[in-house]
Enzyme design. Structure first.
Site, PDB file in Angstrom:
ATOM      1  CG  HIS A   1      -7.097  12.459  -8.583  1.00  0.00           C
ATOM      2  ND1 HIS A   1      -7.498  13.356  -7.621  1.00  0.00           N
ATOM      3  CD2 HIS A   1      -7.471  11.233  -8.132  1.00  0.00           C
ATOM      4  CE1 HIS A   1      -8.094  12.709  -6.645  1.00  0.00           C
ATOM      5  NE2 HIS A   1      -8.095  11.422  -6.924  1.00  0.00           N
TER       6      HIS A   1
ATOM      7  CG  ASP B   1      -4.332   8.593 -12.450  1.00  0.00           C
ATOM      8  OD1 ASP B   1      -4.653   8.279 -11.284  1.00  0.00           O
ATOM      9  OD2 ASP B   1      -5.153   8.943 -13.311  1.00  0.00           O
TER      10      ASP B   1
ATOM     11  CG  ASP C   1      -1.876   1.099   1.311  1.00  0.00           C
ATOM     12  OD1 ASP C   1      -3.089   0.832   1.249  1.00  0.00           O
ATOM     13  OD2 ASP C   1      -1.435   2.265   1.429  1.00  0.00           O
TER      14      ASP C   1
ATOM     15  CG  ASN D   1      -4.370  11.285  -5.471  1.00  0.00           C
ATOM     16  OD1 ASN D   1      -3.923  11.401  -6.600  1.00  0.00           O
ATOM     17  ND2 ASN D   1      -4.788  10.144  -4.978  1.00  0.00           N
TER      18      ASN D   1
ATOM     19  CD  GLU E   1      -3.701   3.538  -1.271  1.00  0.00           C
ATOM     20  OE1 GLU E   1      -4.560   2.656  -1.029  1.00  0.00           O
ATOM     21  OE2 GLU E   1      -2.804   3.865  -0.486  1.00  0.00           O
TER      22      GLU E   1
HETATM   23  P1  GH3 Z   1      -1.813   5.274   4.336  1.00  0.00           P
HETATM   24  O1  GH3 Z   1      -0.381   5.672   4.383  1.00  0.00           O
HETATM   25  O2  GH3 Z   1      -2.341   4.936   5.673  1.00  0.00           O
HETATM   26  O3  GH3 Z   1      -2.061   4.188   3.357  1.00  0.00           O
HETATM   27  O4  GH3 Z   1      -2.633   6.554   3.861  1.00  0.00           O
HETATM   28  P2  GH3 Z   1      -3.254   6.813   2.416  1.00  0.00           P
HETATM   29  O5  GH3 Z   1      -3.542   8.258   2.295  1.00  0.00           O
HETATM   30  O6  GH3 Z   1      -2.369   6.245   1.378  1.00  0.00           O
HETATM   31  O7  GH3 Z   1      -4.553   5.934   2.479  1.00  0.00           O
HETATM   32  P3  GH3 Z   1      -6.041   6.240   2.115  1.00  0.00           P
HETATM   33  O8  GH3 Z   1      -6.686   4.909   1.997  1.00  0.00           O
HETATM   34  O9  GH3 Z   1      -6.629   7.225   3.095  1.00  0.00           O
HETATM   35  O10 GH3 Z   1      -6.016   6.939   0.702  1.00  0.00           O
HETATM   36  C1  GH3 Z   1      -5.863   6.251  -0.477  1.00  0.00           C
HETATM   37  C2  GH3 Z   1      -5.928   7.241  -1.589  1.00  0.00           C
HETATM   38  O11 GH3 Z   1      -5.641   6.635  -2.851  1.00  0.00           O
HETATM   39  C3  GH3 Z   1      -7.273   7.887  -1.722  1.00  0.00           C
HETATM   40  C4  GH3 Z   1      -7.590   7.818  -3.204  1.00  0.00           C
HETATM   41  O12 GH3 Z   1      -7.977   9.068  -3.695  1.00  0.00           O
HETATM   42  C5  GH3 Z   1      -6.289   7.405  -3.842  1.00  0.00           C
HETATM   43  N1  GH3 Z   1      -6.505   6.606  -5.047  1.00  0.00           N
HETATM   44  C6  GH3 Z   1      -7.093   5.393  -5.151  1.00  0.00           C
HETATM   45  N2  GH3 Z   1      -7.132   4.985  -6.443  1.00  0.00           N
HETATM   46  C7  GH3 Z   1      -6.551   5.957  -7.167  1.00  0.00           C
HETATM   47  C8  GH3 Z   1      -6.294   6.135  -8.578  1.00  0.00           C
HETATM   48  O13 GH3 Z   1      -6.600   5.286  -9.416  1.00  0.00           O
HETATM   49  N3  GH3 Z   1      -5.671   7.274  -8.962  1.00  0.00           N
HETATM   50  C9  GH3 Z   1      -5.297   8.227  -8.066  1.00  0.00           C
HETATM   51  N4  GH3 Z   1      -4.690   9.325  -8.510  1.00  0.00           N
HETATM   52  N5  GH3 Z   1      -5.547   8.104  -6.749  1.00  0.00           N
HETATM   53  C10 GH3 Z   1      -6.160   6.998  -6.303  1.00  0.00           C
HETATM   54 MG    MG Z   2      -2.106   4.153   1.318  1.00  0.00          MG
HETATM   55 MG    MG Z   3      -4.949   1.963   1.066  1.00  0.00          MG
END
Ligand code: GH3
Ligand code: MG
Ligand code: MG
Ligand code: MG
Length: 313
Positions: free
Chosen positions: A185, A189, A172, A180, A216
């Site tokens: 975004h 990506d 992760d 982001n 992610e």
């Molecule tokens: P942690 O270190 O605890 O993992 O914190 P985090 O911020 O990484 O975790 P969280 O689950 O709060 O956030 C995940 C983020 O990933 C939120 C979402 O907007 C972003 N995300 C998920 N899929 C995609 C994608 O396909 N593209 C982009 N740009 N962002 C994405």
């Molecule tokens: Mg994360």
């Molecule tokens: Mg996550």
């Protein structure tokens, strides 16, 4: 690179092989077999895109060959066309019921054979393309969640059979929401794709599978790998992602990093002794593929708690 289209011709009569081969020249690379058992073996090894199959042969008949191929998951999706002098309706019916896509009478009319082969090759290649797409994550090009679930289930069945070690990494990206929010975004990506390329590189052996689990989060399936081996892969991923040196101003770590949870099923893990106890009837084993994912998830949570940019098992 795409491999060349391959067609397998099976006929005990070498002059028939020659005639069919001439009729389809230019449509693909041709392999041939003059016996049923050799044809089955060749189909399994070479995975041709189409098989032209004589019905009557000494030893295993063409019908039997077709039955074997359709009953084996590794060859069941290869289209089979019967090419035979036995054009009675009952024979044609039997061939089609066995799963053949077409039935061509001998003596062959070359142009008709070519046209039919062309049609079925076109359908087969389109089906292959769709199957690949259905297994691939569009953004990163890694295996998608569907392919990951299938791979874990397949490896799990193999663990039950062989009692070999098996490991799974769940990865992760750290503080990715902040990334982001800060960079947008589009850059998010790009970052996901860069991390995905590292994972693909770290899943070194052909049997390893790197996949996008969702958002992610990623996973790497490591067949025949102990906890020690899996931890080495985890450390390599962590090191290589950090070495990408992707600036992350809103992370305490300054650059993009990942955390990794490791789940292993081997001599060191509790599940292994359970497997040995239950090996007389492995289906009674409580430990399952889904539980392996949840073990990896808990380990990932621990890695996050301990400051991120690290792995736990
Ligand atoms: P942690 O270190 O605890 O993992 O914190 P985090 O911020 O990484 O975790 P969280 O689950 O709060 O956030 C995940 C983020 O990933 C939120 C979402 O907007 C972003 N995300 C998920 N899929 C995609 C994608 O396909 N593209 C982009 N740009 N962002 C994405
Ligand atoms: Mg994360
Ligand atoms: Mg996550
Ligand atoms: Mg024959």
């Amino acid at each position: 690179m795409e491999r060349a289209t391959t067609i397998l011709i099976v006929d005990d009569d070498v002059s028939a092989v020659r005639a069919v081969s001439k009729a389809i020249s230019g449509l693909g690379q041709v392999l041939f077999a003059t016996q049923g058992d050799a044809a089955v073996e060749l189909a399994r090894q070479q995975q041709p895109d189409l098989i032209l199959l004589d019905a009557q042969m000494p030893g295993i008949s063409g019908f039997e060959v077709c039955r074997i191929l359709k009953g084996d998951p590794s060859t069941s999706n290869i289209p089979v066309i019967f090419v035979t002098a036995h054009t009675e309706a009952s024979m044609e019916e039997e061939g089609l019921e066995l799963g053949a896509v077409d039935f061509i009478g001998k003596p062959i009319r070359p142009a008709i054979v070519a046209a039919r082969v062309k049609t079925h090759l076109h359908l087969k290649l389109a089906m292959d393309r769709l199957n690949r797409q259905a297994q691939t994550d569009g953004m990163t090009g890694l295996a998608n969640r569907r392919a990951l679930d299938q791979s874990i289930e397949r490896e799990w069945q193999s663990v039950l059979r062989t009692q070999r070690a098996f490991s799974l990494l769940l990865l992760d990206i750290d503080f990715f929401k902040r990334y982001n929010d800060h960079y947008g975004h589009l850059m998010g990506d790009e970052c996901l794709s860069a991390v995905a390329r590292v994972l693909a590189r770290c899943a070194e052996r052909p049997m390893d599978l790197a996949a996008r689990y969702g958002g992610e989060e990623f996973a790497i399936v490591l067949p025949e790998t102990t906890r020690d081996g899996a931890c080495r892969v985890a450390d390599k991923v962590i090191e290589n992602v950090r070495a990408l040196n992707i600036a992350h101003a809103t992370s305490e770590l300054g650059v993009v990093t990942v955390s990794v949870g490791v789940a292993s099923f081997d001599a060191q893990s509790a599940g292994w002794s359970l497997l040995n106890q239950a090996s007389a009837n492995p289906s009674e084993l409580l430990f399952s593929a889904a539980q392996l994912l949840s073990v990896a998830d808990k380990a990932l949570y621990a890695a996050k708690q301990s400051g991120r940019n690290s792995s736990r098992f």
